[in-house]
Design a protein around this motif. Structure first.
Motif, PDB file in Angstrom:
ATOM      1  N   SER A 168       0.763  -1.166   0.077  1.00 34.46           N
ATOM      2  CA  SER A 168      -0.154  -0.024  -0.194  1.00 34.46           C
ATOM      3  C   SER A 168       0.770   1.060   0.004  1.00 34.46           C
ATOM      4  O   SER A 168       0.508   2.293  -0.831  1.00 34.46           O
ATOM      5  N   ALA A 169       2.031   1.068   0.719  1.00 32.70           N
ATOM      6  CA  ALA A 169       2.907   2.581   0.872  1.00 32.70           C
ATOM      7  C   ALA A 169       3.437   2.563  -0.491  1.00 32.70           C
ATOM      8  O   ALA A 169       3.604   3.662  -0.823  1.00 32.70           O
ATOM      9  N   ILE A 170       3.946   1.302  -1.003  1.00 35.39           N
ATOM     10  CA  ILE A 170       4.657   1.738  -2.186  1.00 35.39           C
ATOM     11  C   ILE A 170       3.679   2.175  -3.226  1.00 35.39           C
ATOM     12  O   ILE A 170       4.237   3.052  -4.197  1.00 35.39           O
ATOM     13  N   SER A 171       2.493   1.971  -3.488  1.00 38.83           N
ATOM     14  CA  SER A 171       1.644   2.136  -4.395  1.00 38.83           C
ATOM     15  C   SER A 171       1.522   3.599  -4.184  1.00 38.83           C
ATOM     16  O   SER A 171       1.396   4.256  -5.435  1.00 38.83           O
ATOM     17  N   ARG A 172       1.136   4.107  -3.190  1.00 36.83           N
ATOM     18  CA  ARG A 172       1.061   5.606  -2.842  1.00 36.83           C
ATOM     19  C   ARG A 172       2.175   6.142  -3.139  1.00 36.83           C
ATOM     20  O   ARG A 172       1.863   7.342  -4.160  1.00 36.83           O
TER      21      ARG A 172
END
Length: 216
Positions: A168-172
């Motif tokens: 989720s953090a990488i996608s953001r």
């Protein structure tokens, strides 16, 4: 009636744990975070994960060392002989920031107020102590030794939750990069409502007083 306090400036710091320039920016980043009018969040981009990961080769090690010496000249950040010999010298070892991002997400899940401290811990372990930050065993050992015992345990006992947080953090991070047309890290953004504005992040390396055009 006293005036309402000014709204803090919300910054997103896009980075990768294996990025030497991100390590070089660390001192000025810490000074910026110390300001009372700034709130900052860490946003990993996964630059060196997935298709961005590779194996350490002699050519890549030489390229990295040339960059590291330049960063040292600009910032004074330490790139030790132990790092040169034990990290860059480990030909064939994966150059993959996935495990370090998982370590940071484990800290985010267990002690979120210490996330920046954990990033600094991993950077110093790599660049000063020559420790391996590209394997789960390596980052788990570093966390446990530096007082992040709950995060180290979470890597073992909550791997699914930690992996979801990381993705989720990488996608953001990648969405934010694409939104402002950024090509690499470190990248620093001002977030205001639904808008993101990129800052000249060279100031993180060389010119903190000009950063955000806010005088010290």
């Amino acid at each position: 009636m006293s005036p309402s306090p000014a709204k803090p400036i919300h910054l997103a710091y896009l980075f990768d744990p294996l990025c030497g320039w991100c390590y070089g920016a660390a001192p000025n980043l810490a000074r910026l975070r110390a300001r009372s009018d700034v709130e900052m969040e860490l946003v990993p981009t996964g630059l060196f994960t997935g298709s961005g990961a590779r194996s350490m080769t002699r050519d890549f090690a030489d390229y990295a060392w040339d960059n590291d010496r330049r960063i040292f000249r600009l910032t004074g950040q330490v790139f030790s002989a132990a790092y040169h010999d034990q990290v860059l010298g480990s030909i064939g070892r994966p150059f993959d920031s996935g495990p370090a991002i998982l370590a940071l997400m484990a800290v985010r899940r267990t002690e979120p107020q210490r996330e920046f401290e954990a990033l600094s811990t991993l950077q110093k372990a790599r660049y000063e102590d020559g420790r391996d930050t590209t394997s789960l065993d390596g980052v788990r050992s570093i966390l446990a030794a530096q007082g992040f015992k709950a995060a180290a345990a979470a890597l073992d006992h909550q791997p699914g939750h930690i992996a979801e947080l990381a993705q989720s953090a990488i996608s953001r991070g990648r969405a934010l990069m694409a939104g402002v047309g950024a090509q690499g890290v470190p990248t620093l953004l001002i977030l205001e409502d639904a808008n993101a504005t990129r800052i000249d992040t060279s100031t993180l390396i060389s010119d903190l007083p000009r950063l955000l055009a806010i005088p010290d």
